[in-house]
Design a protein around this motif. Structure first.
Motif, mmCIF file in Angstrom:
data_model
loop_
_atom_site.group_PDB
_atom_site.id
_atom_site.type_symbol
_atom_site.label_atom_id
_atom_site.label_comp_id
_atom_site.label_asym_id
_atom_site.label_seq_id
_atom_site.Cartn_x
_atom_site.Cartn_y
_atom_site.Cartn_z
ATOM 1 N N HIS A 75 41.911 39.555 40.681
ATOM 2 C CA HIS A 75 40.505 39.327 40.301
ATOM 3 C C HIS A 75 39.696 39.052 41.573
ATOM 4 C CE1 HIS A 75 41.534 35.179 41.112
ATOM 5 N NE2 HIS A 75 42.641 35.396 40.431
ATOM 6 N N LYS A 111 47.387 26.779 34.600
ATOM 7 C CA LYS A 111 47.385 27.958 35.472
ATOM 8 C C LYS A 111 48.264 29.113 35.025
ATOM 9 C CE LYS A 111 46.323 28.917 40.216
ATOM 10 N NZ LYS A 111 45.590 30.090 39.771
ATOM 11 N N ASP A 140 46.976 32.801 34.644
ATOM 12 C CA ASP A 140 46.632 33.471 35.904
ATOM 13 C C ASP A 140 47.883 34.037 36.565
ATOM 14 O OD1 ASP A 140 44.654 33.940 38.190
ATOM 15 O OD2 ASP A 140 46.168 32.731 39.205
ATOM 16 N N HIS A 183 37.810 32.456 35.925
ATOM 17 C CA HIS A 183 37.560 33.874 36.174
ATOM 18 C C HIS A 183 38.445 34.656 35.225
ATOM 19 C CE1 HIS A 183 41.479 33.935 38.041
ATOM 20 N NE2 HIS A 183 41.126 32.890 38.765
ATOM 21 N N THR A 228 39.822 31.041 42.041
ATOM 22 C CA THR A 228 40.124 29.714 41.504
ATOM 23 C C THR A 228 39.469 28.567 42.272
ATOM 24 O OG1 THR A 228 42.182 30.481 40.542
ATOM 25 C CG2 THR A 228 42.046 28.138 40.978
ATOM 26 N N HIS A 237 48.488 38.093 36.888
ATOM 27 C CA HIS A 237 48.544 38.670 38.235
ATOM 28 C C HIS A 237 49.732 39.637 38.356
ATOM 29 C CE1 HIS A 237 45.556 37.156 41.011
ATOM 30 N NE2 HIS A 237 45.693 35.924 40.559
HETATM 31 ZN ZN LIG Z 1 44.379 34.298 40.331
#
Ligand SMILES: [Zn+2]
Length: 520
Positions: A85, A381, A384, A432, A204, A388
């Motif tokens: 991102h 987290k 994310d 995000h 982040t 990823h």
């Molecule tokens: Zn990330």
């Protein structure tokens, strides 16, 4: 689709230049028919420049912001970070925002534009603190149960901010079946349906700092996860050593700690150090500051840590370790080997581990024990890390979302039980999103690919014009001496970069500087 060009940068450069890297991949934009219906999202150059202006802090940004095309991904040559991102496109910048709490917020869907800065401003207002001069956010008063600002009726006993890392706003509709708790919360909340990250980059550290300070990155200074230092030629984490010294604005936690003489119970938690620092604020590492409780997951040891210069580690999770979760599945998850504490975060096991830690922190806290409002500030987290590696619409991500949602239910129940007479005001958002799968292999490139492609055009056979280009900050630092020797200006480099199919916009620092008055 697999990026097979890792380690073959020159070849990848040739692929981009020639425009034909072999037969196009058979994979669609997303496995389940997702993605931007009908092609590219509409974000104009002016909007991008404005977002960059909000993220421009002197000395901390490069010569050119290289914004990936909406159909492309520019990332590290790493299987753990295949998706990246950081851009302005809706999949990166649209985030959910739920304000939940009977007595504090009026449920309903709100269409007014909202942003991360507004979250900080809203918490500031709920605490009864005056807004500070540097704030660019606005309190979302239209969602308050009482219109009278500062009215006791809107003062909760416990304010919780949960940042679900990389939780795309479209999951609320598209993954509703996996997210019963989040869906229930959304139905009971003041939901701001047009919440957008209005600055760049969308990552982040920048996001958590913006939420916590109610102001733009151009003011708080955390313009990326990493900051490149021209003087040393090195990039370091903005919150290197879990330390807050590069954060140039006070957070609402800092201000509340000072206003209450350190008597407010403030607890911050995150799945890695940098969002934990942003949420916890400066703690004792600023004149007159008090140390809040702060815990971050340390991927080196598999345990929870803090930076004892500025914060205190809560006893409730000092002994909590990831091993029991990993041992229970023989360190294998959905056919993937979890061979380190770092890799093990890329699994739904980490959702459970983070969730268990959050519940332990809440239950072990002194929340609700007096009439001073308390703060619980957490980053979860796992979405994310998982997206990823596997993408936002992978089976791995589905499993992670379902696990996360179960823990979200338990965390909210634990918060409600501890909120005391004032009740709980809960804010749920994301920092995000995460891009969709690129349409073809030649749109899935590394930072090195882009640099090689550029050099081949402007400095063939030479040492190249790029001093540093890496990371979701999207900032390219140029070698000024080489540029001068070639008789080129940053503007020439930007125009060349925009010819690459992987690049959406290449915006020079000068172009951003000229747009600065447009910043709100
Ligand atoms: Zn990330």
């Amino acid at each position: 689709m697999r990026r097979t060009r890792v380690g073959a940068v020159a070849l990848a450069g040739a692929v981009l230049i020639g425009g034909c890297g072999g037969p196009p991949s058979a994979s669609s934009r997303d496995g389940d028919g997702s993605g931007e219906a009908g092609g590219r999202p509409e974000i104009g150059r002016e909007q991008v420049v404005e977002a960059l202006a909000r993220g421009r802090f002197p000395g901390r940004v490069g010569d050119i912001a290289v914004i990936p095309d909406s159909r492309a991904i520019i990332t590290y040559p790493s299987e753990s970070n295949r998706y990246m991102h950081g851009g302005p496109w809706p999949f990166d910048s649209d985030v959910p925002l739920l304000l939940h709490g009977p007595g504090t917020f009026r449920p309903g869907v709100y269409d007014a534009p909202a942003s991360h800065q507004d979250i900080g401003a809203t918490v500031t207002e709920l605490l009864g603190l005056p807004p500070w001069g540097g704030a660019t956010g606005r309190p979302l008063r239209e969602a308050f149960a009482s219109d009278a600002a500062g009215d006791e009726a809107v003062r909760p006993g416990l304010i919780a901010v949960l940042v679900l890392d990389a939780l795309r706003s479209d999951y609320l509709e598209r993954k509703a079946d996996l997210l019963p708790n989040l869906s229930r919360l959304a139905g009971e909340s003041a939901r701001f349906a047009n919440t957008r990250v209005d600055y760049l980059p969308t990552n982040t550290s920048t996001a958590h700092s913006t939420i916590a300070t109610a102001t733009d990155p151009a003011i708080h200074g955390i313009v990326g996860n990493g900051l490149y230092d021209r003087r040393t030629g090195e990039s370091k984490l903005a919150y290197e050593g879990a330390a807050p010294y590069n954060l140039m604005a006070l957070t609402f936690a800092d201000r509340w700690s000072v206003a209450t003489g350190g008597r407010a119970e403030i607890v911050a938690q995150a799945g890695t150090d940098y969002p934990a620092v942003a949420l916890a604020g400066h703690g004792a590492c600023i004149l007159g500051g008090h140390p809040p409780w702060m815990a971050y997951y340390d991927s080196g040891s598999g345990a929870w840590r803090t930076n004892e210069d500025c914060y205190r580690l809560p006893a409730a999770i000092a002994a909590l370790h990831f091993d029991p979760w990993l041992d229970a599945v023989d360190r294998t998850w959905m056919g993937h080997e979890l061979d380190s504490y770092g890799e093990a975060r890329r699994s739904s096991l980490f959702s459970a581990f983070e969730g268990e830690a959050a519940v332990a922190l809440i239950e072990g806290s002194a929340f609700g024990e007096d009439d001073i409002a308390d703060l619980f500030l957490a980053n979860l987290k796992s979405p994310d890390y998982v997206s990823h590696k596997y993408g936002p619409f992978s089976p791995e991500m589905d499993a992670t979302l379902a696990e996360l949602d179960g823990w979200l239910g338990r965390i909210v129940a634990a918060l409600e039980a501890k909120a005391g007479a004032g009740g709980l005001a809960l804010i749920v958002t994301a920092d995000h999103g995460m891009p969709d799968t690129p349409a073809s292999d030649d749109l899935w490139v590394t930072y090195g690919d882009v640099t090689a492609w550029l050099n081949e055009r402007v400095d063939p056979g030479g040492p190249g014009v790029v001093a540093y280009f890496e990371g979701s900050e999207n900032q390219m630092f140029l070698d000024h001496a080489r540029l001068e020797a070639l008789g080129l200006a940053p503007d020439d480099i930007a125009r060349t970069l925009e010819e690459s199919p992987a690049v959406g916009f290449a915006i020079t620092a000068d172009e951003v500087r000229q747009a600065l008055p447009a910043r709100r």
